[in-house]
Design a protein around this motif. Structure first.
Motif: not given
Length: 548
Positions: A508-511, A150-154, A144-148
């Protein structure tokens, strides 16, 4: 013939403790220093652990392999199954275009990233932890946060750190129920004791979350929101854990904190809208004007949010109704692992008397939380209005996206199981327990180690609750305090648990960036477990009136 665990293979407890730390040091080195991808670090660590189990602990080779394989199976089901379905649900909202409406509806409450993190990572994440547990809060809230925006890492890091305060009462209180059963201590007393420790973290974590994001000055700008969120959560958590029991503290606290925060934001907003460095900051909208650029009707917003609303209903039904849960559990396979089940003997002081170590794989097809989320995904197909073809394609994309995270989870669960079945994890616990009168300071660290190794506060309590009880009697401290501290200390390790990090990076797509995320969270984890240690030793010797 049974093989008996030996918790002091070197003949010297200090040396045995040092040797038992080797796989952990290897894992830290792989992620934090060599910056390996998570699945490579996991595979290397489990290989080191198997070799140590065989050559140092003298564990028969076939037992070591079978224990590791059992852990790998647990990594796929139920844990991997939860991750797949949770990420799939998020991807469905994206594929249907409904996530943009979700994003704008949250922005209509507040565009401020600090406040969005409090609402979603802390409060909504706590609700998911209380109802489902495992990786669900990080997977859903992180997505949800990444979609909003947010920096995905954060997004990944913040959700891991936020998922601290609710862990002790996660999954409808299962960690507390487990520790009570293992240690033979009244569950209500343990609930009360944890409820007199964890609320201190609940007060602190919202502040710490925003401070990590924005620094001291920008944190003070939203102090009213932080206080409302943290105080309402902590008070509700204290009251429910002390007067109702361990099942409802997370759910009630999350609902109260979300409601209080949303109500506050109806009447108060920060003077400036905080964004990350790569985003443009903007002044707050004048009162009375909408904060979202796109206006949607209430039915549109409700339809966009319907998959997550349905998720709450389905998970509450799955986990909250005893009769329905019993019905679902009828379709459950309990598979004893040939050659491993009852073939390893746990000995004192981990257990009160020599006990065969069970090795039974539970395949709960219907009762698993992941199946509840899959049912939500199926029903959500009709709610968001997509074709079965798009639904199936989205599922395929989700599986492909999660390939490497699942390999990491399988490997680290294999690592956890070889640690437990070989006795290495018990050596770590006994080493810390030998510190004497200052043991209450280190008591939470044992729970912290347990959660780091297993990814679960429940598993950590099952492993170490009796050790905490025995150690408490030896130093003359109330065992209720130290058994509770095992659970409270464990919550600080959830953010660095390899399986939690794998879930966060996948959502969050950070694999591939597991090492970076581990380095980001480890300092916060150590800081919070140190706070818990101080609280415990003060309650042991100075504030004894806090012990029920």
């Amino acid at each position: 013939m049974q093989w008996a665990q030996n918790y002091n293979p070197m003949g010297n407890m200090f040396l045995s403790f040092v040797v038992a730390c080797i796989p952990l040091v290897v894992f830290f080195w792989c992620l934090a220093i060599k910056k390996m991808k998570g699945y490579k670090a996991g595979l290397l660590t489990v290989a080191v652990a198997v070799l140590e189990a065989v050559f140092i602990y003298k564990m028969p080779f076939h037992l070591a392999l079978e224990a590791t394989a059992l852990g790998g199976l647990q990594g796929l089901w139920p844990i991997g199954w939860i991750i797949i379905t949770a990420v799939f649900l998020y991807e469905l909202t994206v594929a249907s275009g409904k996530f943009q409406i979700i994003s704008d509806s949250i922005a209509s409450i507040t565009k401020d990233r600090r406040l969005q993190a409090l609402l979603i990572a802390f409060s909504f994440g706590a609700f998911l932890e209380g109802t489902a547990g495992y990786g669900t809060p990080v997977a859903i809230a992180g997505g949800l946060l990444a979609g909003l925006g947010f920096n995905p890492f954060y997004a990944a890091g913040l959700c891991l750190i936020a998922n601290t305060a609710p862990v002790a009462f996660g999954g409808v209180g299962i960690p507390i129920l487990t520790s009570g059963q293992v240690a033979g201590i009244d569950v209500h007393l343990l609930s009360q004791m944890v409820g007199r420790q964890v609320p201190f973290l609940s007060l602190f974590v919202p502040f710490w979350l925003v401070f990590i994001m924005a620094g001291w000055k920008r944190t003070l700008e939203v102090l009213p929101a932080i206080l409302v969120c943290g105080v309402s959560f902590a008070i509700t958590q204290f009251l429910t854990s002390n007067f109702l029991g361990p099942e409802l503290p997370d759910v009630m606290s999350a609902i109260v904190s979300m409601a209080c925060l949303v109500l506050l934001l109806k009447f108060w907003q920060p003077k400036t809208i905080f964004r990350f460095k790569d985003e443009k900051e903007e002044p707050a909208q004048p009162e009375g004007l909408p904060t979202s650029k796109t206006n949607y009707s209430l039915p549109q917003i409700m339809r966009a949010w319907s998959p997550f609303a349905l998720l709450v209903v389905v998970i509450c039904l799955w986990g909250g109704s005893a009769s329905f849960k019993a019905f679902l559990s009828q379709v459950t396979l309990m598979i004893p692992i040939p050659g491993l089940n009852q073939m390893i003997e746990q000995v004192r002081p981990i257990v009160t008397q020599a006990t065969p170590y069970a090795a039974v794989y539970k395949f709960d097809v219907l009762a698993a939380t992941g199946t509840a989320i899959l049912v939500t995904c199926i029903l959500s197909k009709f709610l968001v209005g997509i074709s079965w073809k798009t639904w199936a394609q989205t599922f395929g994309v989700t599986l492909k996206k999660l390939t490497f995270p699942l390999i990491m989870i399988v490997s680290v669960l294999g690592f956890a199981y070889i640690e437990n079945y070989s006795g290495m994890s018990a050596t770590l616990g006994l080493g810390l327990a030998s510190t004497g009168t200052i043991f209450p300071l280190f008591s939470p660290v044992i729970g912290w180690l347990g959660v780091f190794l297993t990814g679960s506060d429940t598993s950590s309590n099952a492993l170490f609750s009796n050790l905490q009880k025995v150690s408490a009697h030896q130093i003359g401290v109330d065992p209720t305090l130290l058994v509770a501290a095992n659970s409270t200390g464990g919550v600080a390790a959830k953010m660095i648990s390899p399986q939690s990090i794998a879930v966060a990076t996948a959502a969050t797509g950070q694999v591939g960036k597991e090492g970076n995320l581990f380095r980001f969270t480890i300092k916060h984890s150590l800081f919070l477990v140190a706070i818990t240690g101080v609280i415990t030793i003060l309650q042991a010797y100075i504030f004894q009136w806090m012990i029920p």
